[in-house]
Design an enzyme around this catalytic site. Structure first.
Site, PDB file in Angstrom:
ATOM      1  N   THR A   1       0.701  -1.470   0.468  1.00 29.31           N
ATOM      2  CA  THR A   1      -0.313   0.165   0.020  1.00 29.31           C
ATOM      3  C   THR A   1       0.633   1.321   0.474  1.00 29.31           C
ATOM      4  O   THR A   1       0.780   2.119  -0.907  1.00 29.31           O
ATOM      5  CB  THR A   1      -1.165   0.023   1.070  1.00 29.31           C
TER       6      THR A   1
ATOM      7  N   SER B   1       0.735  -7.478  -1.462  1.00 25.14           N
ATOM      8  CA  SER B   1       1.185  -8.671  -0.639  1.00 25.14           C
ATOM      9  C   SER B   1       0.518  -9.490   0.160  1.00 25.14           C
ATOM     10  O   SER B   1       1.124 -10.546  -0.031  1.00 25.14           O
ATOM     11  CB  SER B   1       1.928  -7.547   1.552  1.00 25.14           C
TER      12      SER B   1
ATOM     13  N   THR C   1       0.978  -4.628   4.084  1.00 27.21           N
ATOM     14  CA  THR C   1       0.646  -4.602   5.183  1.00 27.21           C
ATOM     15  C   THR C   1       0.381  -5.772   5.946  1.00 27.21           C
ATOM     16  O   THR C   1      -0.477  -6.791   6.653  1.00 27.21           O
ATOM     17  CB  THR C   1      -0.157  -3.518   5.963  1.00 27.21           C
ATOM     18  N   ASP C   2      -0.748  -6.563   4.807  1.00 32.19           N
ATOM     19  CA  ASP C   2      -1.960  -7.892   4.487  1.00 32.19           C
ATOM     20  C   ASP C   2      -0.834  -8.746   5.678  1.00 32.19           C
ATOM     21  O   ASP C   2      -1.368  -9.758   5.811  1.00 32.19           O
ATOM     22  CB  ASP C   2      -2.421  -7.759   3.180  1.00 32.19           C
TER      23      ASP C   2
END
Length: 339
Positions: free
Chosen positions: A12, A54, A85-86
Site C-alpha cells: 500500500t 502483499s 501490511t496484509d
C-alpha cells in the site's frame, strides 16, 4: 553515518489510484524522495526487489528478500524492507527463521495509506524505520509501525484501516519511537552476529480453523496434499471429542503417516494450554500432537515451513519447534524441549 540498504517490494505504501483500485507502482527511489529527512539520518541505497500487493507475496518472495539481505550483509549496517501490511507479519516471521540472530537490523515497514496521499502514515513509518535501523539498539528482524518496534516473531496485524495496525502479541515491544528519537525498551540480547542463511522452505502446510460441528473427514481429504497440519482450536486449545472420537482418530492418522500436527488457538492473546480441559488433554496425550502455546499463527506457519526440510523425523521436529527463536515461544515449566 550508517549505511542502510532499502529493499522495496510494493504494498500500500507504494500504491497509486487507478480505475481498478490501488496498485503498487511507486519505486524505491520515489518512496525515498517523499521523506528527504532520511538522508540526514543515514546513507541510503535502494533496490526494487518486486512490486506486489502483499496478498500476492508467497514463500518464494521471502527467499528473495532473505537472499538479498544475506548477499549484501557485509556491505551495509542495516536493512529496511518496505512491504504491504496484509502479509507483513508472515514475512517478518519467516525472515526471523531464515536469518536468525542478526546483529544488524532487518526492519520491515509499510503503511495503511499510500505515501503519495496527503493523509498518510507512510512518511512517518518510513522515517521511523530508518531511525531505528540507524540506532545503536537495533537488531534482528522487526516491524516498525506507528512508533512501535516489534519482533518479527511477535507482530500481528489487528486492524484493517487504523494507523495503529500492528501489535506485539505476548511479548514487549523492543523500542518506541517518538519525536524522531528511539527509546529502547529491552536490552540487546547476547549471542547476536552474522546470520547463517537458511533459505529452504516447505510450503505444504495447511491451517484448519475449527468451527462447531466441523466434519472430521476433511482431515482425510487434506492428508495426501500436505506435510503439516496446524489446527486452530477453541479457547485454550480445545478440539471436538465427540462420542465417536472420529476427529481424534483422523488427527492420529496424520501422525501415524509421519506428518506434523500442531495445535494452536483461535484466540489471539494468552496462548493455548491443552492440559486444562479433557477435550484437549486427550488428543495431545493419545496422539502426541505438538502444542504451539503462545506463538502467533504467523510464527507457527513459517517456523513449520522452515523446519520441515531440516528435520528427519517427528521427534527432531518437535525438539526444534519447541526451541525458542527470537523469543517466538514461551514454554511452561516442565514442557519438553530446551528453554
Amino acid at each position: 553515518m550508517k549505511k542502510i540498504l532499502m529493499l522495496a517490494t510494493g504494498g500500500t505504501i507504494a500504491t497509486l489510484k487507478t480505475g481498478e483500485g490501488k496498485i503498487p507502482q511507486l519505486t524505491s527511489q520515489e518512496l525515498l524522495r517523499t521523506v528527504p529527512e532520511i538522508r540526514e539520518i543515514c546513507q541510503v541505497e535502494t533496490r526494487q526487489l518486486f512490486q506486489l500487493d502483499s496478498t500476492n507475496v508467497h514463500p518464494d518472495h521471502w527467499k528473495q528478500i532473505a537472499r538479498a539481505v544475506s548477499e549484501a550483509y557485509e556491505a551495509y549496517d542495516g536493512f529496511v524492507v518496505t512491504h504491504g501490511t496484509d502479509t507483513m507479519a508472515y514475512t517478518a516471521a519467516a525472515l526471523s527463521y531464515m536469518l536468525p540472530g542478526s546483529r544488524k537490523p532487518i526492519v520491515l515497514t509499510g503503511a495503511q495509506n499510500s505515501i503519495s496521499e496527503r493523509e498518510t502514515d507512510g512518511r512517518r513509518n518510513l522515517l521511523d524505520a530508518f531511525l531505528y535501523a540507524s540506532s545503536a539498539c537495533a537488531w534482528g528482524v522487526t516491524i516498525v509501525f506507528d512508533g512501535q518496534v516489534m519482533l518479527g516473531t511477535r507482530a500481528k496485524k489487528l486492524r484493517t484501516k487504523s494507523y495503529h495496525a500492528f501489535s506485539s502479541i505476548g511479548y514487549p515491544e523492543l523500542a518506541r519511537i517518538r519525536d524522531r528519537k528511539v527509546y529502547p525498551v529491552l536490552p540487546l540480547p547476547a549471542g547476536l552476529g552474522r546470520p547463517q542463511p537458511a533459505l529452504e522452505l516447505d510450503p505444504a502446510v495447511f491451517v484448519l480453523k475449527l468451527i462447531p460441528g466441523v466434519r472430521p473427514d476433511v482431515l482425510a481429504l487434506l492428508r495426501p496434499a500436505y506435510h503439516a497440519l496446524i489446527v486452530e482450536g477453541f479457547g485454550v486449545g480445545g478440539v471436538p471429542y465427540y462420542a465417536t472420537a472420529d476427529f481424534a482418530r483422523e488427527v492420529g492418522a496424520w501422525v501415524e503417516a509421519g506428518k506434523v500436527v500442531i495445535m494452536t488457538t483461535q484466540v489471539i492473546y494468552e496462548g493455548s494450554d491443552m492440559s486444562v480441559y479433557q477435550v484437549g488433554h486427550q488428543i495431545k496425550q493419545a496422539y502426541g500432537v505438538i502444542e504451539a502455546y503462545d506463538m502467533t499463527l504467523e510464527a507457527v506457519v513459517t517456523k513449520t515451513m522452515h523446519l520441515l526440510p531440516r528435520c528427519p523425523d517427528l521427534a527432531a521436529f518437535r525438539e526444534q519447534f519447541l526451541t525458542p527463536v527470537s523469543h517466538d515461544i514461551l514454554l511452561p515449566a516442565g514442557e519438553e524441549g530446551p528453554l
